[in-house]
Design a protein around this motif. Structure first.
Motif, short mmCIF file in Angstrom:
data_model
loop_
_atom_site.label_atom_id
_atom_site.label_comp_id
_atom_site.label_asym_id
_atom_site.label_seq_id
_atom_site.Cartn_x
_atom_site.Cartn_y
_atom_site.Cartn_z
N GLN A 240 0.82 -1.25 -0.06
CA GLN A 240 -0.02 0.30 0.01
C GLN A 240 0.64 1.32 -0.15
N ALA A 241 2.02 1.12 0.66
CA ALA A 241 2.92 2.39 0.62
C ALA A 241 3.30 2.73 -0.72
N LEU A 242 3.40 1.80 -1.61
CA LEU A 242 3.89 2.20 -3.17
C LEU A 242 2.85 3.01 -3.97
N ILE A 243 1.50 3.24 -3.34
CA ILE A 243 0.50 3.98 -3.96
C ILE A 243 0.87 5.47 -3.53
N PRO A 244 0.90 6.02 -4.67
CA PRO A 244 1.13 7.76 -4.26
C PRO A 244 0.02 8.27 -3.74
N ILE A 245 0.19 9.17 -2.89
CA ILE A 245 -0.90 9.57 -2.01
C ILE A 245 -1.98 10.57 -2.62
N ASP A 246 -1.84 10.67 -3.71
CA ASP A 246 -2.49 11.89 -4.48
C ASP A 246 -3.25 11.00 -5.64
N ARG A 247 -3.21 9.58 -5.67
CA ARG A 247 -3.94 8.87 -6.20
C ARG A 247 -4.85 7.81 -5.71
N SER A 248 -5.96 7.41 -6.24
CA SER A 248 -6.82 6.53 -5.87
C SER A 248 -6.58 5.20 -6.25
N ILE A 249 -5.93 4.25 -5.89
CA ILE A 249 -5.55 2.89 -6.49
C ILE A 249 -6.17 1.85 -5.59
N ARG A 250 -7.00 1.10 -5.87
CA ARG A 250 -7.45 0.04 -5.13
C ARG A 250 -6.90 -1.39 -5.33
N LEU A 251 -6.48 -2.15 -4.25
CA LEU A 251 -5.99 -3.40 -4.45
C LEU A 251 -7.15 -4.38 -3.97
N SER A 252 -7.27 -5.33 -4.65
CA SER A 252 -8.37 -6.36 -4.14
C SER A 252 -7.86 -7.81 -4.52
N VAL A 253 -8.21 -8.43 -3.77
CA VAL A 253 -7.86 -10.26 -3.68
C VAL A 253 -9.30 -10.92 -3.71
N SER A 254 -9.51 -11.74 -4.94
CA SER A 254 -10.44 -12.50 -5.23
C SER A 254 -10.32 -14.10 -5.37
N GLY A 255 -11.43 -14.74 -5.49
CA GLY A 255 -11.01 -16.42 -5.98
C GLY A 255 -10.97 -17.15 -4.98
N ASP A 256 -10.28 -18.35 -5.13
CA ASP A 256 -10.18 -19.47 -3.95
C ASP A 256 -8.99 -19.26 -3.11
N GLU A 257 -9.29 -19.97 -2.05
CA GLU A 257 -8.25 -19.88 -1.17
C GLU A 257 -7.54 -21.43 -1.24
N ILE A 258 -6.13 -21.24 -1.23
CA ILE A 258 -5.18 -22.27 -1.59
C ILE A 258 -4.31 -22.69 -0.49
N GLU A 259 -4.02 -23.66 -0.19
CA GLU A 259 -2.87 -24.05 0.73
C GLU A 259 -1.63 -24.43 -0.01
N LEU A 260 -0.66 -23.74 0.65
CA LEU A 260 0.65 -23.73 -0.18
C LEU A 260 1.78 -24.01 0.86
N ASN A 261 2.56 -25.03 0.26
CA ASN A 261 3.78 -25.42 1.10
C ASN A 261 4.75 -24.10 1.22
N SER A 262 5.69 -23.95 2.02
CA SER A 262 6.35 -22.69 2.29
C SER A 262 7.25 -22.31 1.05
N ASP A 263 7.88 -23.30 0.43
CA ASP A 263 8.80 -22.92 -0.99
C ASP A 263 7.87 -22.67 -1.76
N THR A 264 6.66 -23.13 -2.33
CA THR A 264 5.88 -22.69 -3.23
C THR A 264 5.49 -21.42 -2.80
N ALA A 265 4.82 -21.16 -1.64
CA ALA A 265 4.42 -19.83 -1.09
C ALA A 265 5.40 -18.89 -1.36
N THR A 266 6.93 -19.05 -0.96
CA THR A 266 7.89 -18.03 -1.20
C THR A 266 7.82 -17.79 -2.79
N SER A 267 7.76 -18.61 -3.70
CA SER A 267 7.82 -18.33 -5.06
C SER A 267 6.71 -17.48 -5.46
#
Length: 366
Positions: A240-267
């Motif tokens: 969120q800190a990368l969004i310029p303070i003078d702009r309104s940019i929304r980040l969203s997450v959608s879709g399924d939940e997936i269980e990842l092992n730590s190596d895959t999660a890192t990549s």
């Protein structure tokens, strides 16, 4: 009346000229099957979660994967997510895994077939049997897993107490957050815009890895598994800190939940961080507002992540062969995740998707 026409009229809302187009493709299926030495199909969509096979052809040399004719059978999103993902992104999806109607593991190449305008009316599918290779992979994984009894092992020096994995993750997280803080401080003090940009990008990369250890620290009962939704939401919060303070940019997450092992999660975290960073820095240079969405599609044998924005199209780093961010994305997807990267961009925005194997599902291998 041919079977393709009969099924299309019964199961779909396709128009007459669209059915004729599919009939023309059907005539080429035997040639495509012979050329690629693989089973090929045409699937039409019944609804958002099911498609129906309307045409089929098999190879003459190696023989078909299928013991029976599957024309008229359904293809479900849980077993063949590549079919539905190709429709969703209107792009080919290549070399991904799926389960057939006869419960065999195959690799699919899927290409959308377009009707009027950009409407996807069907998909052309090429399949190769990979069940034997997957069985061998599972045996190797089980052998390696058995040496540690399925649990992470930490060896201590003689006479010293053993540090459990939760404590290890906690210490690693703190160390990474310290590095990130140093990078952030240097970025704030730098007067050079290019240096500031590089430092902030590396700050995001370090934080994405720290997020994984943070999640592992908080979930002592599931130390090797990471929920994808929690991980991406943490990355989103960090960036969120990368969004310029003078702009309104929304980040969203959608879709399924997936269980990842730590190596895959890192990549996965590294790739998503790079894609989000690129979108935030370059997609909205000519506007004050926009949306960046991360969506996850859970599959039986593989998963797909798509990062899309409604910005102005390709930014400069994605057309430079030596761009560090793009190199990280390409190498991580190919070498670490063993997947494919697909990029689509135009005046309506940019869409990037990548896939990776579902390493936690072995139900189809006996």
């Amino acid at each position: 009346m041919g079977r393709l026409r009969e099924i299309c009229q019964l199961e779909t809302d396709l128009k007459e000229h669209e059915i004729r187009k599919l009939e023309a493709v059907e005539e080429q299926l035997p040639l495509i099957a012979a050329l690629t030495d693989a089973d090929v199909f045409i699937d039409c969509f019944v609804d958002e979660k099911a498609a129906v096979v309307v045409a089929q052809a098999g190879p003459r040399i190696s023989g078909s994967v299928y013991a029976r004719d599957v024309v008229g059978k359904l293809a479900l999103v849980g077993w063949e997510p590549a079919v539905f993902h190709a429709r969703a992104i209107s792009m080919p999806v290549c070399d991904l895994k799926a389960i057939t109607q006869e419960n065999r593991a195959v690799r699919q190449n899927v290409a959308p077939i377009f009707g009027d305008g950009d409407r996807v009316i069907a998909v052309l599918i090429r399949e190769k049997d990979v069940s034997i290779a997957l069985q061998q992979e599972k045996k190797y994984e089980q052998l390696a897993h058995s040496y540690g009894n399925g649990k992470p092992v930490v060896l201590a020096s003689s006479g010293q107490p053993v540090i459990d994995m939760q404590e290890v993750h906690h210490r690693v997280k703190n160390s990474l957050q310290l590095v990130a803080s140093i990078l952030d401080l240097q970025a704030r003090r730098s007067q050079d815009p290019n240096v500031k940009k590089i430092l902030r990008e590396n700050w995001g990369r370090v934080l994405s890895i720290a997020s994984i250890h943070d999640i592992l620290t908080k979930n002592a009962g599931q130390m090797t598994l990471i929920n994808s939704r929690i991980l991406i939401e943490q990355i989103e919060k960090n960036l969120q800190a990368l969004i310029p303070i003078d702009r309104s940019i929304r980040l969203s997450v959608s879709g399924d939940e997936i269980e990842l092992n730590s190596d895959t999660a890192t990549s996965v975290a590294m790739v998503i961080t790079e894609l989000l960073t690129n979108a935030l820095q370059h997609a909205f240079e000519d506007r004050d507002e926009g949306t960046v969405d991360v969506s996850l599609c859970k599959g039986t044998l593989f998963h797909t992540v798509t990062v899309s924005d409604d910005g102005s199209g390709f930014a400069l780093p994605w057309t430079e062969a030596d761009g560090l961010g793009l190199k990280i994305v390409r190498s991580t997807v190919k070498e670490k995740l063993k997947g494919r990267l697909r990029i689509s961009s135009g005046s309506g925005g940019t869409k990037v998707s990548f896939d990776f194997a579902n390493e936690l599902n072995n139900d189809f291998v006996q």
